[in-house]
Motif scaffolding. Structure first.
Motif, mmCIF file in Angstrom:
data_model
loop_
_atom_site.group_PDB
_atom_site.id
_atom_site.type_symbol
_atom_site.label_atom_id
_atom_site.label_comp_id
_atom_site.label_asym_id
_atom_site.label_seq_id
_atom_site.Cartn_x
_atom_site.Cartn_y
_atom_site.Cartn_z
ATOM 1 N N LYS A 1 -1.670 6.688 -1.063
ATOM 2 C CA LYS A 1 -0.838 7.076 -2.189
ATOM 3 C C LYS A 1 -1.165 8.497 -2.605
ATOM 4 O O LYS A 1 -2.319 8.881 -2.673
ATOM 5 C CB LYS A 1 -1.038 6.119 -3.359
ATOM 6 N N SER A 2 -0.133 9.254 -2.923
ATOM 7 C CA SER A 2 -0.355 10.654 -3.259
ATOM 8 C C SER A 2 -0.895 10.829 -4.676
ATOM 9 O O SER A 2 -1.524 11.820 -4.972
ATOM 10 C CB SER A 2 0.942 11.438 -3.092
ATOM 11 N N GLU A 3 -0.652 9.868 -5.570
ATOM 12 C CA GLU A 3 -1.137 10.028 -6.935
ATOM 13 C C GLU A 3 -2.536 9.442 -7.130
ATOM 14 O O GLU A 3 -2.975 9.232 -8.241
ATOM 15 C CB GLU A 3 -0.157 9.395 -7.924
ATOM 16 N N THR A 4 -3.231 9.189 -6.058
ATOM 17 C CA THR A 4 -4.581 8.663 -6.119
ATOM 18 C C THR A 4 -5.532 9.722 -6.662
ATOM 19 O O THR A 4 -5.484 10.874 -6.262
ATOM 20 C CB THR A 4 -5.039 8.225 -4.715
ATOM 21 N N LYS A 5 -6.385 9.331 -7.590
ATOM 22 C CA LYS A 5 -7.407 10.222 -8.133
ATOM 23 C C LYS A 5 -8.705 9.996 -7.369
ATOM 24 O O LYS A 5 -9.075 8.871 -7.064
ATOM 25 C CB LYS A 5 -7.636 9.959 -9.625
#
Length: 134
Positions: A55-59
């Motif tokens: 996922k690209s919004e993973t922190k």
């Protein structure tokens, strides 16, 4: 004054085009070098299998061997980490977080971060490891 006759050869070379090319190549090299730098380097522990999170919004929370904590690539304290993660989970309650801890750090540092994620009710947590080479 250096006046050239029509039939005499030039005795100097115009280096301006060569310098222009050299500077363009230097700028391209600098841009490409800084573009490949990604995140904080840590010595990850090894595991037999590593699941992938895409996922690209993973922190990403990184803990270095010195104990410094980074959120993505920015150094933060535990209080700043909590505040920032609260803001992100307000926007996205299902925020996925990965924790990268250097294999040389004390286990308590990772437990403190995991405890913070539990208090913030972040349930999508991944621990990053290296693939075990046999």
């Amino acid at each position: 004054m250096n006046v050239q006759e029509d039939n005499e050869p030039y005795d100097d070379i115009n280096v301006v085009p060569m310098l222009d090319l050299a500077f363009v190549l230097l700028v391209i090299f600098i841009i490409m070098t800084t573009a490949t730098v990604q995140g904080i380097m840590v010595n990850l522990p090894k595991a037999s299998a590593t699941p992938s999170i895409g996922k690209s919004e993973t922190k990403a929370i990184t803990i270095t061997a010195e104990g410094t904590i980074y959120l993505d690539t920015y150094p933060v304290t535990m209080e700043q980490l909590e505040t920032s993660l609260q803001q992100h989970t307000a926007v996205n309650p299902d925020l996925p977080v990965v924790v990268k801890g250097d294999s040389a750090i004390q286990y308590q540092a990772v437990v403190d971060v995991l405890d913070l994620l539990g208090r913030l009710e972040i349930t999508q947590i991944g621990l990053v490891t290296q693939k075990l080479v046999k």
